[in-house]
Write a protein that holds these residues in place. Structure first.
Motif, mmCIF file in Angstrom:
data_model
loop_
_atom_site.group_PDB
_atom_site.id
_atom_site.type_symbol
_atom_site.label_atom_id
_atom_site.label_comp_id
_atom_site.label_asym_id
_atom_site.label_seq_id
_atom_site.Cartn_x
_atom_site.Cartn_y
_atom_site.Cartn_z
ATOM 1 N N PRO A 131 -1.401 13.864 -6.058
ATOM 2 C CA PRO A 131 -1.073 13.380 -5.015
ATOM 3 C C PRO A 131 -1.918 13.043 -3.736
ATOM 4 O O PRO A 131 -1.117 13.129 -2.611
ATOM 5 N N THR A 158 -6.724 2.705 -2.437
ATOM 6 C CA THR A 158 -7.293 1.103 -3.304
ATOM 7 C C THR A 158 -8.039 0.015 -2.487
ATOM 8 O O THR A 158 -7.380 -0.142 -1.438
ATOM 9 N N SER A 176 -4.111 10.792 -4.130
ATOM 10 C CA SER A 176 -4.513 9.530 -4.263
ATOM 11 C C SER A 176 -5.334 8.893 -2.950
ATOM 12 O O SER A 176 -4.207 8.515 -2.303
ATOM 13 N N ASN A 183 9.416 2.850 -7.562
ATOM 14 C CA ASN A 183 8.509 3.923 -8.176
ATOM 15 C C ASN A 183 9.203 5.106 -7.572
ATOM 16 O O ASN A 183 9.723 5.025 -6.458
ATOM 17 N N LYS A 184 8.429 6.119 -7.193
ATOM 18 C CA LYS A 184 8.877 7.379 -6.504
ATOM 19 C C LYS A 184 10.492 7.734 -6.613
ATOM 20 O O LYS A 184 11.037 8.455 -6.199
ATOM 21 N N ALA A 235 5.965 8.176 -10.926
ATOM 22 C CA ALA A 235 4.248 8.742 -11.502
ATOM 23 C C ALA A 235 4.612 10.057 -11.695
ATOM 24 O O ALA A 235 3.362 10.864 -12.447
ATOM 25 N N LYS A 236 4.709 10.735 -10.477
ATOM 26 C CA LYS A 236 4.754 12.761 -10.672
ATOM 27 C C LYS A 236 5.295 13.184 -11.801
ATOM 28 O O LYS A 236 5.134 13.354 -12.275
ATOM 29 N N ASP A 289 11.225 10.104 -8.005
ATOM 30 C CA ASP A 289 11.953 11.768 -8.123
ATOM 31 C C ASP A 289 12.970 11.786 -6.577
ATOM 32 O O ASP A 289 13.012 13.264 -6.017
ATOM 33 N N GLY A 323 2.014 3.771 -4.907
ATOM 34 C CA GLY A 323 2.687 4.395 -5.971
ATOM 35 C C GLY A 323 1.415 3.227 -7.296
ATOM 36 O O GLY A 323 2.105 4.290 -8.720
ATOM 37 N N LYS A 324 0.539 2.639 -7.240
ATOM 38 C CA LYS A 324 0.080 1.832 -7.820
ATOM 39 C C LYS A 324 -0.967 2.585 -8.781
ATOM 40 O O LYS A 324 -1.082 2.373 -9.945
ATOM 41 N N SER A 325 -1.476 3.027 -7.919
ATOM 42 C CA SER A 325 -3.081 3.553 -8.982
ATOM 43 C C SER A 325 -2.702 5.163 -9.703
ATOM 44 O O SER A 325 -2.573 5.166 -10.328
ATOM 45 N N CYS A 326 -1.396 5.482 -9.366
ATOM 46 C CA CYS A 326 -0.404 6.589 -9.186
ATOM 47 C C CYS A 326 0.084 6.462 -11.099
ATOM 48 O O CYS A 326 -0.585 7.138 -12.101
ATOM 49 N N SER A 348 0.668 -1.583 0.284
ATOM 50 C CA SER A 348 0.147 -0.184 -0.257
ATOM 51 C C SER A 348 1.296 1.653 -0.265
ATOM 52 O O SER A 348 2.008 1.145 0.383
ATOM 53 N N GLY A 349 0.662 2.164 -0.707
ATOM 54 C CA GLY A 349 0.977 3.463 -0.688
ATOM 55 C C GLY A 349 2.547 3.605 -1.667
ATOM 56 O O GLY A 349 2.955 4.548 -1.282
ATOM 57 N N GLY A 352 -2.718 -2.420 -2.481
ATOM 58 C CA GLY A 352 -1.539 -2.958 -1.166
ATOM 59 C C GLY A 352 -2.264 -3.140 0.612
ATOM 60 O O GLY A 352 -1.018 -3.960 0.438
HETATM 61 N N1 LIG Z 1 6.919 11.521 -5.225
HETATM 62 C C1 LIG Z 1 6.115 10.774 -5.496
HETATM 63 N N2 LIG Z 1 4.562 10.581 -4.941
HETATM 64 C C2 LIG Z 1 4.367 9.467 -5.662
HETATM 65 C C3 LIG Z 1 4.268 9.079 -6.845
HETATM 66 N N3 LIG Z 1 3.539 8.026 -6.870
HETATM 67 C C4 LIG Z 1 2.689 8.503 -5.970
HETATM 68 N N4 LIG Z 1 2.518 9.016 -4.700
HETATM 69 C C5 LIG Z 1 2.409 9.179 -4.052
HETATM 70 O O1 LIG Z 1 2.222 7.895 -3.269
HETATM 71 C C6 LIG Z 1 0.760 7.797 -2.372
HETATM 72 C C7 LIG Z 1 0.363 6.500 -3.180
HETATM 73 O O2 LIG Z 1 -0.314 6.292 -4.415
HETATM 74 P P1 LIG Z 1 -0.821 5.402 -4.836
HETATM 75 O O3 LIG Z 1 -1.109 5.582 -5.837
HETATM 76 O O4 LIG Z 1 -2.104 5.671 -4.449
HETATM 77 O O5 LIG Z 1 -0.449 3.745 -3.883
HETATM 78 P P2 LIG Z 1 -1.012 2.698 -4.076
HETATM 79 O O6 LIG Z 1 0.073 1.951 -4.453
HETATM 80 O O7 LIG Z 1 -2.093 2.056 -4.789
HETATM 81 O O8 LIG Z 1 -2.105 2.010 -2.542
HETATM 82 P P3 LIG Z 1 -2.870 1.158 -2.614
HETATM 83 O O9 LIG Z 1 -3.611 1.457 -3.450
HETATM 84 O O10 LIG Z 1 -3.207 1.542 -1.312
HETATM 85 O O11 LIG Z 1 -2.698 -0.164 -2.810
HETATM 86 C C8 LIG Z 1 0.741 8.703 -2.860
HETATM 87 O O12 LIG Z 1 -0.036 10.071 -1.683
HETATM 88 C C9 LIG Z 1 0.821 9.052 -4.588
HETATM 89 O O13 LIG Z 1 0.716 11.013 -4.828
HETATM 90 C C10 LIG Z 1 5.925 9.176 -7.855
HETATM 91 O O14 LIG Z 1 5.909 8.360 -8.426
HETATM 92 N N5 LIG Z 1 6.034 10.507 -6.892
#
Ligand SMILES: Nc1nc2c(ncn2[C@@H]2O[C@H](COP(=O)(O)OP(=O)(O)OP(=O)(O)O)[C@@H](O)[C@H]2O)c(=O)[nH]1
Length: 168
Positions: free
Chosen positions: A28, A33, A30, A115-116, A146-147, A118, A13-16, A10-11, A60
């Motif tokens: 930002p 899920t 997001s 991911n992330k 994803a950012k 940046d 960034g899959k959804s992003c 979780s967290g 996640g």
């Molecule tokens: N700096 C940065 N933040 C990111 C990036 N991708 C996602 N985030 C941040 O990470 C957090 C979680 O992103 P989600 O895409 O919701 O994560 P997830 O993996 O889908 O989480 P679940 O739905 O719980 O499984 C959010 O606050 C996003 O803004 C990235 O590439 N860079």
């Protein structure tokens, strides 16, 4: 048509990643899920082959872990995501790789995504470690953001290329 599933803590960034690929946006704020979410997108490869993706973005959070097999069982490609600033998320990615090796479709294409990218100043998973892990497990490896959208399209491009042409 290519069924693709995203797995990872979780967290990470899959959804992003999916939102960036499908809508070209980054949110930002997001939200977590619940269960899983489905999106589709088409992509033209360099040789003009059109690929239609059916994307399952799984949740996640631990409480949804038991649902994941419903989504990865029929998948032709799996994108296993961790956050380069989180060693725990890299461990969780390794758990998903083992699950896929045990229960995924034979020949499933697997991509390990850090991911992330940046946030490289807070990096705590060395690229080389992830690259070596990916090689040992016959996976492709990429770091994305994803950012900033770094490498996002490439993740989705390599899946059909590897599937159709054995591209590495
Ligand atoms: N700096 C940065 N933040 C990111 C990036 N991708 C996602 N985030 C941040 O990470 C957090 C979680 O992103 P989600 O895409 O919701 O994560 P997830 O993996 O889908 O989480 P679940 O739905 O719980 O499984 C959010 O606050 C996003 O803004 C990235 O590439 N860079």
């Amino acid at each position: 048509m290519l069924q693709l599933v995203l797995l990872g803590d979780s967290g990470v960034g899959k959804s992003c990643i999916v939102l960036r690929f499908v809508r070209g946006q980054f949110d930002p704020t997001s939200k977590v899920t619940v269960g899983a979410s489905f999106l589709s997108q088409t992509l033209a490869l360099e040789d003009s082959t059109i690929v239609k993706f059916e994307i399952w973005d799984t949740a996640g959070q631990e409480r949804y872990a038991a649902l994941a097999p419903l989504y990865y069982r029929g998948a032709a490609a799996a994108v296993v995501v961790y956050d380069i600033t989180s060693p725990e998320s890299f461990k969780k990615a390794q758990y998903w790789v083992k699950e896929l090796q045990k229960h995924g479709s034979p020949g499933i294409v697997m991509v390990l995504v850090g991911n992330k990218a940046d946030l490289h100043e807070s990096r705590s998973v060395p690229s080389q470690e992830a690259q070596e892990y990916a090689e040992k497990n016959s996976m492709l490896f990429m770091e994305t953001s994803a950012k900033t959208s770094d490498n996002i399209n490439q993740v989705f491009e390599v899946c059909p290329l590897r599937r159709l042409f054995g591209f590495t």
